[in-house]
Design a protein around this motif. Structure first.
Motif, PDB file in Angstrom:
ATOM      1  N   TRP A  42     -17.056   9.498 -13.916  1.00 21.61           N
ATOM      2  CA  TRP A  42     -17.214  10.637 -13.136  1.00 21.61           C
ATOM      3  C   TRP A  42     -16.568  10.564 -11.786  1.00 21.61           C
ATOM      4  O   TRP A  42     -16.031  11.563 -11.435  1.00 21.61           O
ATOM      5  N   GLY A  43     -16.374   9.265 -11.266  1.00 22.41           N
ATOM      6  CA  GLY A  43     -15.644   9.519 -10.051  1.00 22.41           C
ATOM      7  C   GLY A  43     -14.162   9.326 -10.300  1.00 22.41           C
ATOM      8  O   GLY A  43     -13.366  10.099  -9.596  1.00 22.41           O
ATOM      9  N   TYR A  44     -13.675   8.830 -11.693  1.00 25.89           N
ATOM     10  CA  TYR A  44     -12.394   9.198 -12.141  1.00 25.89           C
ATOM     11  C   TYR A  44     -11.872  10.764 -12.366  1.00 25.89           C
ATOM     12  O   TYR A  44     -10.919  11.268 -11.862  1.00 25.89           O
ATOM     13  N   LYS A  45     -12.994  11.241 -12.801  1.00 25.55           N
ATOM     14  CA  LYS A  45     -12.711  12.731 -13.172  1.00 25.55           C
ATOM     15  C   LYS A  45     -12.714  13.453 -11.669  1.00 25.55           C
ATOM     16  O   LYS A  45     -11.874  14.547 -11.771  1.00 25.55           O
ATOM     17  N   SER A  46     -13.657  13.039 -10.647  1.00 23.08           N
ATOM     18  CA  SER A  46     -13.341  13.809  -9.391  1.00 23.08           C
ATOM     19  C   SER A  46     -12.293  13.600  -8.831  1.00 23.08           C
ATOM     20  O   SER A  46     -11.492  14.416  -8.193  1.00 23.08           O
ATOM     21  N   LEU A  47     -11.437  12.450  -8.964  1.00 26.16           N
ATOM     22  CA  LEU A  47     -10.225  12.153  -8.253  1.00 26.16           C
ATOM     23  C   LEU A  47      -9.206  13.260  -8.881  1.00 26.16           C
ATOM     24  O   LEU A  47      -8.194  13.412  -8.373  1.00 26.16           O
ATOM     25  N   ILE A  48      -9.244  13.367 -10.416  1.00 25.00           N
ATOM     26  CA  ILE A  48      -8.366  14.114 -10.878  1.00 25.00           C
ATOM     27  C   ILE A  48      -8.196  15.569 -10.565  1.00 25.00           C
ATOM     28  O   ILE A  48      -7.466  16.227 -10.036  1.00 25.00           O
ATOM     29  N   LYS A  49      -9.505  15.868 -10.047  1.00 27.91           N
ATOM     30  CA  LYS A  49      -9.691  17.158  -9.373  1.00 27.91           C
ATOM     31  C   LYS A  49      -9.070  17.299  -7.868  1.00 27.91           C
ATOM     32  O   LYS A  49      -8.533  18.328  -7.665  1.00 27.91           O
ATOM     33  N   SER A  50      -9.217  16.083  -7.204  1.00 32.36           N
ATOM     34  CA  SER A  50      -8.853  16.238  -5.887  1.00 32.36           C
ATOM     35  C   SER A  50      -7.567  15.945  -5.575  1.00 32.36           C
ATOM     36  O   SER A  50      -7.153  16.385  -4.506  1.00 32.36           O
ATOM     37  N   ILE A  51      -6.755  15.417  -6.420  1.00 30.92           N
ATOM     38  CA  ILE A  51      -5.498  14.511  -6.115  1.00 30.92           C
ATOM     39  C   ILE A  51      -4.470  15.674  -5.637  1.00 30.92           C
ATOM     40  O   ILE A  51      -3.641  15.633  -4.747  1.00 30.92           O
ATOM     41  N   ASP A  52      -4.613  16.974  -6.024  1.00 34.14           N
ATOM     42  CA  ASP A  52      -3.498  17.981  -5.814  1.00 34.14           C
ATOM     43  C   ASP A  52      -3.983  18.948  -4.533  1.00 34.14           C
ATOM     44  O   ASP A  52      -3.301  19.876  -3.983  1.00 34.14           O
ATOM     45  N   LYS A  53      -4.977  18.754  -4.151  1.00 36.40           N
ATOM     46  CA  LYS A  53      -5.561  19.587  -2.927  1.00 36.40           C
ATOM     47  C   LYS A  53      -5.139  19.083  -1.697  1.00 36.40           C
ATOM     48  O   LYS A  53      -4.641  18.167  -1.310  1.00 36.40           O
ATOM     49  N   GLU A  54      -4.785  20.157  -0.982  1.00 32.11           N
ATOM     50  CA  GLU A  54      -4.232  20.100   0.588  1.00 32.11           C
ATOM     51  C   GLU A  54      -5.004  19.202   1.313  1.00 32.11           C
ATOM     52  O   GLU A  54      -6.108  19.252   1.419  1.00 32.11           O
ATOM     53  N   ASN A  55      -4.314  18.166   2.187  1.00 36.95           N
ATOM     54  CA  ASN A  55      -5.133  17.564   3.079  1.00 36.95           C
ATOM     55  C   ASN A  55      -5.824  16.500   2.439  1.00 36.95           C
ATOM     56  O   ASN A  55      -7.021  15.694   2.889  1.00 36.95           O
ATOM     57  N   ILE A  99       0.813  -1.134   0.061  1.00 40.64           N
ATOM     58  CA  ILE A  99      -0.103  -0.043   0.035  1.00 40.64           C
ATOM     59  C   ILE A  99       0.624   1.386  -0.095  1.00 40.64           C
ATOM     60  O   ILE A  99       1.802   1.423   0.850  1.00 40.64           O
ATOM     61  N   LYS A 100       0.569   2.293  -0.924  1.00 40.48           N
ATOM     62  CA  LYS A 100       1.326   3.563  -1.045  1.00 40.48           C
ATOM     63  C   LYS A 100       0.251   4.466  -1.224  1.00 40.48           C
ATOM     64  O   LYS A 100      -0.863   4.511  -1.890  1.00 40.48           O
ATOM     65  N   ARG A 101       0.960   5.736  -1.036  1.00 40.72           N
ATOM     66  CA  ARG A 101       0.093   7.017  -1.320  1.00 40.72           C
ATOM     67  C   ARG A 101       0.416   7.312  -2.890  1.00 40.72           C
ATOM     68  O   ARG A 101       1.450   7.337  -3.240  1.00 40.72           O
ATOM     69  N   LEU A 102      -0.840   7.693  -3.375  1.00 40.57           N
ATOM     70  CA  LEU A 102      -0.770   8.035  -4.763  1.00 40.57           C
ATOM     71  C   LEU A 102      -0.793   9.376  -5.108  1.00 40.57           C
ATOM     72  O   LEU A 102      -1.805  10.232  -4.623  1.00 40.57           O
ATOM     73  N   LYS A 103       0.093  10.048  -5.750  1.00 37.55           N
ATOM     74  CA  LYS A 103       0.169  11.564  -5.887  1.00 37.55           C
ATOM     75  C   LYS A 103      -0.343  12.018  -7.326  1.00 37.55           C
ATOM     76  O   LYS A 103      -0.224  13.133  -7.713  1.00 37.55           O
ATOM     77  N   GLN A 104      -0.553  10.901  -8.122  1.00 35.23           N
ATOM     78  CA  GLN A 104      -1.136  11.309  -9.635  1.00 35.23           C
ATOM     79  C   GLN A 104      -2.103  10.281  -9.793  1.00 35.23           C
ATOM     80  O   GLN A 104      -2.231   9.118  -9.425  1.00 35.23           O
ATOM     81  N   ILE A 105      -2.912  10.711 -10.918  1.00 32.95           N
ATOM     82  CA  ILE A 105      -4.002   9.930 -11.522  1.00 32.95           C
ATOM     83  C   ILE A 105      -3.335   9.393 -12.796  1.00 32.95           C
ATOM     84  O   ILE A 105      -3.116  10.260 -13.685  1.00 32.95           O
ATOM     85  N   ASP A 106      -3.381   8.123 -13.222  1.00 29.01           N
ATOM     86  CA  ASP A 106      -3.163   7.559 -14.435  1.00 29.01           C
ATOM     87  C   ASP A 106      -4.075   6.468 -14.616  1.00 29.01           C
ATOM     88  O   ASP A 106      -5.160   6.412 -14.115  1.00 29.01           O
TER      89      ASP A 106
END
Length: 245
Positions: free
Chosen positions: A139-152, A116-123
């Motif tokens: 739609w879930g995939y696109k939501s993660l694209i938006k979220s991935i760079d957010k703080e916390n 298990i590791k933290r993912l810092k980009q969406i591929d």
């Protein structure tokens, strides 16, 4: 009270996956690139405001970007905002949301078989995982694209034989964290991967974030796992979804 904190969290949760426009009456969340996501495209109207002006502004805004005007409410009882929207011809969907709060941080008795590791980009591997079933999809995939760079915001992936088989996210606001996007690839379910991921998140939250964590669940199998990890069902919160065709 904890329930009030969680309702406030839910009212603002869309900020991680949407553009936010602050308004005198509340907020507008939107993502023109993800029109199928209601969670990404809805408005919040605070109680005791000029509802007529709010409705006009909300309807005009969403129609200008070709998205259905939609308003969410989170309450313990009836929403005056919701009642007013209904009186103005909005359709409604009312749901008693079952949230679970981790009262006791318990590590489920299961050996770790995945990395298990933290993912810092969406591929594309995340896209393929989410599209292995209809629960999340594009739609879930696109939501993660938006979220991935957010703080916390933290996204974790579980790997079996170097292949991504499950994901889960954690989003922190002050002293509370919300677990979301708990998903195991369809043909990999039943192997305990979800339990291992929850164990990882429990340990991460306990040692790093030090917050109260909660999540939404409706699947009976998933609920059994969460209860093993010390999650207890809290009093239901009513979510209202109001939209105008």
């Amino acid at each position: 009270m904890l329930v009030d904190k969680i309702m406030n969290f839910e009212n603002n949760f869309a900020e991680i996956q949407s553009i936010v426009i602050e308004k005198p009456y509340g907020k507008i969340f939107y993502d023109k690139n993800n029109p199928l996501s209601h969670d990404s495209n809805h408005a919040l109207i605070n109680e005791d405001n000029d509802y007529d002006l709010a409705i006009i502004d909300i309807v005009n805004f969403y129609k200008s970007i070709a998205i259905t005007p939609r308003v969410y409410t989170f309450t313990r009882n009836k929403s005056t905002v919701g009642q007013y929207l209904e009186s103005k011809g909005f359709n409604k969907s009312i749901e008693e949301i079952c949230f679970f709060v981790q009262k006791n941080k318990i590590i489920i008795d299961i050996p770790r078989t995945i990395d298990i590791k933290r993912l810092k980009q969406i591929d594309e591997t995340i896209y393929e995982l989410l599209n292995s079933d209809d629960e999340e999809g594009e739609w879930g995939y696109k939501s993660l694209i938006k979220s991935i760079d957010k703080e916390n915001f933290y996204l974790f992936g579980g790997y079996d034989d170097h292949k991504l088989v499950c994901i889960a996210s954690l989003y922190k606001q002050n002293d509370i964290s919300r677990i979301n996007n708990v998903f195991t690839k369809k043909d990999k379910r039943g192997n305990g991967f979800g339990s291992q991921l929850i164990n990882f998140i429990t340990d991460f939250n306990d040692k790093t974030l030090k917050t109260i964590s909660y999540l939404y669940a409706h699947n009976s199998i998933a609920i059994k796992i969460y209860k093993k990890a010390g999650y207890e069902e809290m009093n239901a919160i009513t979510r209202g979804c109001y939209w105008l065709d």
